[in-house]
Enzyme design. Structure first.
Site, PDB file in Angstrom:
ATOM      1  N   HIS A 106      43.397  67.343  50.005  1.00 32.88           N
ATOM      2  CA  HIS A 106      42.952  68.718  50.277  1.00 32.88           C
ATOM      3  C   HIS A 106      43.832  69.782  49.656  1.00 32.88           C
ATOM      4  CE1 HIS A 106      40.723  66.939  54.009  1.00 32.88           C
ATOM      5  NE2 HIS A 106      40.034  66.816  52.894  1.00 32.88           N
ATOM      6  N   PRO A 209      47.843  60.453  69.829  1.00 34.70           N
ATOM      7  CA  PRO A 209      47.881  60.512  71.304  1.00 34.70           C
ATOM      8  C   PRO A 209      46.492  60.654  71.911  1.00 34.70           C
ATOM      9  CG  PRO A 209      49.122  62.347  70.311  1.00 34.70           C
ATOM     10  CD  PRO A 209      48.489  61.603  69.207  1.00 34.70           C
TER      11      PRO A 209
HETATM   12  C1  BV8 Z   1      32.702  68.628  50.710  1.00 32.94           C
HETATM   13  C2  BV8 Z   1      42.458  72.357  53.518  1.00 32.94           C
HETATM   14  C3  BV8 Z   1      30.732  69.020  49.554  1.00 32.94           C
HETATM   15  C4  BV8 Z   1      42.202  73.767  53.947  1.00 32.94           C
HETATM   16  C5  BV8 Z   1      40.775  71.073  54.745  1.00 32.94           C
HETATM   17  C6  BV8 Z   1      28.329  67.567  58.553  1.00 32.94           C
HETATM   18  C7  BV8 Z   1      28.631  66.211  58.586  1.00 32.94           C
HETATM   19  C8  BV8 Z   1      29.562  65.669  57.702  1.00 32.94           C
HETATM   20  C9  BV8 Z   1      30.205  66.486  56.764  1.00 32.94           C
HETATM   21  C10 BV8 Z   1      29.893  67.837  56.753  1.00 32.94           C
HETATM   22  C11 BV8 Z   1      28.977  68.386  57.638  1.00 32.94           C
HETATM   23  N1  BV8 Z   1      28.914  69.719  57.389  1.00 32.94           N
HETATM   24  C12 BV8 Z   1      29.750  70.021  56.371  1.00 32.94           C
HETATM   25  C13 BV8 Z   1      30.331  68.886  55.956  1.00 32.94           C
HETATM   26  C14 BV8 Z   1      31.284  68.747  54.878  1.00 32.94           C
HETATM   27  C15 BV8 Z   1      32.669  69.206  55.330  1.00 32.94           C
HETATM   28  C16 BV8 Z   1      33.084  68.562  56.634  1.00 32.94           C
HETATM   29  O1  BV8 Z   1      33.486  67.424  56.669  1.00 32.94           O
HETATM   30  N2  BV8 Z   1      32.984  69.336  57.729  1.00 32.94           N
HETATM   31  C17 BV8 Z   1      33.367  68.796  59.030  1.00 32.94           C
HETATM   32  C18 BV8 Z   1      34.013  69.895  59.849  1.00 32.94           C
HETATM   33  C19 BV8 Z   1      32.122  68.243  59.702  1.00 32.94           C
HETATM   34  N3  BV8 Z   1      33.558  68.748  54.287  1.00 32.94           N
HETATM   35  C20 BV8 Z   1      33.762  69.537  53.228  1.00 32.94           C
HETATM   36  O2  BV8 Z   1      33.280  70.646  53.084  1.00 32.94           O
HETATM   37  C21 BV8 Z   1      34.610  68.906  52.131  1.00 32.94           C
HETATM   38  N4  BV8 Z   1      33.925  69.098  50.886  1.00 32.94           N
HETATM   39  O3  BV8 Z   1      32.150  67.897  51.488  1.00 32.94           O
HETATM   40  O4  BV8 Z   1      32.134  69.092  49.572  1.00 32.94           O
HETATM   41  C22 BV8 Z   1      30.406  68.999  48.157  1.00 32.94           C
HETATM   42  C23 BV8 Z   1      29.901  67.833  47.610  1.00 32.94           C
HETATM   43  C24 BV8 Z   1      29.562  67.827  46.296  1.00 32.94           C
HETATM   44  C25 BV8 Z   1      29.743  68.982  45.522  1.00 32.94           C
HETATM   45  C26 BV8 Z   1      30.264  70.149  46.080  1.00 32.94           C
HETATM   46  C27 BV8 Z   1      30.610  70.154  47.412  1.00 32.94           C
HETATM   47  C28 BV8 Z   1      35.954  69.607  52.026  1.00 32.94           C
HETATM   48  C29 BV8 Z   1      36.756  69.338  53.269  1.00 32.94           C
HETATM   49  C30 BV8 Z   1      38.174  69.848  53.062  1.00 32.94           C
HETATM   50  C31 BV8 Z   1      38.421  71.027  53.980  1.00 32.94           C
HETATM   51  N5  BV8 Z   1      39.845  71.427  53.885  1.00 32.94           N
HETATM   52  N6  BV8 Z   1      42.069  71.443  54.608  1.00 32.94           N
HETATM   53  C32 BV8 Z   1      43.199  74.236  54.986  1.00 32.94           C
HETATM   54  O5  BV8 Z   1      44.100  73.462  55.367  1.00 32.94           O
HETATM   55  O6  BV8 Z   1      43.071  75.400  55.407  1.00 32.94           O
HETATM   56  S1  BV8 Z   1      40.371  70.061  56.056  1.00 32.94           S
HETATM   57  C33 BV8 Z   1      41.474  70.383  57.361  1.00 32.94           C
HETATM   58  O7  BV8 Z   1      40.813  69.979  58.548  1.00 32.94           O
HETATM   59  C34 BV8 Z   1      42.705  69.513  57.327  1.00 32.94           C
HETATM   60  O8  BV8 Z   1      43.143  69.289  56.015  1.00 32.94           O
HETATM   61  C35 BV8 Z   1      42.284  68.211  57.990  1.00 32.94           C
HETATM   62  O9  BV8 Z   1      41.892  67.272  57.033  1.00 32.94           O
HETATM   63  C36 BV8 Z   1      41.040  68.586  58.724  1.00 32.94           C
HETATM   64  C37 BV8 Z   1      41.139  68.342  60.177  1.00 32.94           C
HETATM   65  O10 BV8 Z   1      42.198  69.257  60.681  1.00 32.94           O
HETATM   66  P1  BV8 Z   1      42.890  68.936  62.136  1.00 32.94           P
HETATM   67  O11 BV8 Z   1      41.817  68.448  63.044  1.00 32.94           O
HETATM   68  O12 BV8 Z   1      43.903  69.864  62.695  1.00 32.94           O
HETATM   69  O13 BV8 Z   1      43.797  67.922  61.712  1.00 32.94           O
HETATM   70  P2  BV8 Z   1      43.482  66.540  61.931  1.00 32.94           P
HETATM   71  O14 BV8 Z   1      42.091  66.124  61.629  1.00 32.94           O
HETATM   72  O15 BV8 Z   1      44.469  65.968  61.078  1.00 32.94           O
HETATM   73  O16 BV8 Z   1      43.617  66.420  63.579  1.00 32.94           O
HETATM   74  C38 BV8 Z   1      44.864  66.585  64.227  1.00 32.94           C
HETATM   75  C39 BV8 Z   1      45.037  65.251  64.938  1.00 32.94           C
HETATM   76  O17 BV8 Z   1      46.401  65.066  65.200  1.00 32.94           O
HETATM   77  C40 BV8 Z   1      44.288  65.195  66.247  1.00 32.94           C
HETATM   78  O18 BV8 Z   1      43.518  64.011  66.313  1.00 32.94           O
HETATM   79  C41 BV8 Z   1      45.431  65.140  67.279  1.00 32.94           C
HETATM   80  O19 BV8 Z   1      45.112  64.303  68.391  1.00 32.94           O
HETATM   81  C42 BV8 Z   1      46.536  64.504  66.491  1.00 32.94           C
HETATM   82  N7  BV8 Z   1      47.895  64.803  66.930  1.00 32.94           N
HETATM   83  C43 BV8 Z   1      48.354  65.925  67.538  1.00 32.94           C
HETATM   84  N8  BV8 Z   1      49.695  65.799  67.761  1.00 32.94           N
HETATM   85  C44 BV8 Z   1      50.078  64.602  67.254  1.00 32.94           C
HETATM   86  C45 BV8 Z   1      48.941  63.963  66.728  1.00 32.94           C
HETATM   87  N9  BV8 Z   1      48.995  62.758  66.148  1.00 32.94           N
HETATM   88  C46 BV8 Z   1      50.201  62.144  66.107  1.00 32.94           C
HETATM   89  N10 BV8 Z   1      51.344  62.686  66.590  1.00 32.94           N
HETATM   90  C47 BV8 Z   1      51.323  63.908  67.165  1.00 32.94           C
HETATM   91  N11 BV8 Z   1      52.460  64.441  67.648  1.00 32.94           N
END
Ligand code: BV8
Ligand code: ZN
Length: 240
Positions: A106, A209
């Protein structure tokens, strides 16, 4: 030769004091939803609001230190035959902990570029204490074409870097163990990586967690914070 893949999300940086993506909206941005702010549309509509959010997050990262989980992952890289680190995070804590090859799906907070011509832009020097609580900041202009400079991250609706996602799936296909650390496994296509590894016969270990979409396929679920679980886990993985 055993191939270990480590796949990380925002949770691996939580114990360095970096709020996870969902929590990264404090202060000025708390009334927004991350998924609406991390988009090209939001930047076009209000460049200063979005640029200010990323600069505030970058300053937070610069003031943070890698934690025991980042360090354990860097140690694991030295101890196993073949190792691939894939991260969804946009901070530089894996690099600062000593990880040598980091596959960024990302992008990075430290690679701003021109929105119009992709020319890489310089990073503003850290102004101690600024932006303290975070505030809107007008983005700089591109030295080459005068366009707006944007953060070097992948926004929702934008494609992931081709090479990075291809290499991530290749690694997932060929690894023996995949360790997923601190990700909610909600964002696609990155969230597919552990499932690809599972289908290819890898053992999947999860450190989180809280419950996630990965629970159903993980061979081992460590319900623990990363900085607590990783050092011990790396010891056992280095012995196998
Ligand atoms: C694309 C950079 C299309 C920016 C990020 C419906 C269904 C499926 C997919 C989609 C949909 N609608 C839209 C989509 C596509 C969309 C998507 O997936 N949306 C989701 C919300 C459903 N994806 C996209 O748009 C991607 N691009 O699909 O392009 C396309 C195709 C062809 C041609 C053109 C276009 C792009 C996705 C990238 C977005 N950018 N980051 C920024 O940082 O500002 S994503 C961002 O959110 C993070 O990078 C991370 O990957 C993601 C999740 O964030 P968090 O939830 O905070 O983090 P994480 O998931 O890591 O969760 C935290 C975890 O840590 C928790 O589980 C928690 O329990 C745990 N935790 C907490 N404390 C601890 C811990 N674990 C261990 N130890 C601890 N102490
Ligand atoms: Zn330009």
């Amino acid at each position: 030769m055993r191939h270990v893949v480590v796949f990380t999300g925002a949770g691996v940086s939580a114990e360095s004091g970096i709020p996870t993506f969902r929590d990264a909206l404090a202060g000025l941005w708390e009334r927004f939803d991350a998924e609406e702010l991390a988009t090209p549309e939001a930047f076009r509509r209000n460049p200063a609001l979005v640029w200010g959010w990323y600069e505030w997050r970058r300053m937070q990262v610069m003031r943070a230190q890698p934690n025991a989980a980042h360090r354990a992952i860097a140690q694991l890289e030295e101890r196993v035959g073949r190792f691939t680190l894939i991260t969804q995070n946009v901070d530089d804590l894996h690099d600062r902990a000593g990880s040598r090859s980091v596959l960024r799906l990302h992008g990075s907070l430290f690679a701003p570029r021109c929105f119009d011509c992709d020319e890489p832009a310089a990073l503003a020097p850290e102004i101690p204490g600024e932006p303290a609580s975070g505030r809107a900041l007008a983005p700089p202009r591109c030295a080459r074409c005068g366009g707006l400079v944007r953060p070097g991250v992948v926004w929702f609706g934008e494609s992931l870097p081709e090479a990075a996602i291809a290499r991530a799936f290749e690694a997932a296909q060929s690894c023996d163990v995949l360790l997923s650390v601190g990700t909610s496994s909600l964002v696609h296509p990155a969230a597919q990586v552990p499932f690809v590894a599972k289908r290819a016969g890898a053992r999947v270990i999860q450190v989180n967690p809280n419950p996630t979409a990965l629970d159903e396929i993980a061979d081992l679920n460590l319900r623990s914070p990363a900085a607590t679980a990783l050092p011990t886990l790396v010891e056992s993985l280095s012995r196998d």
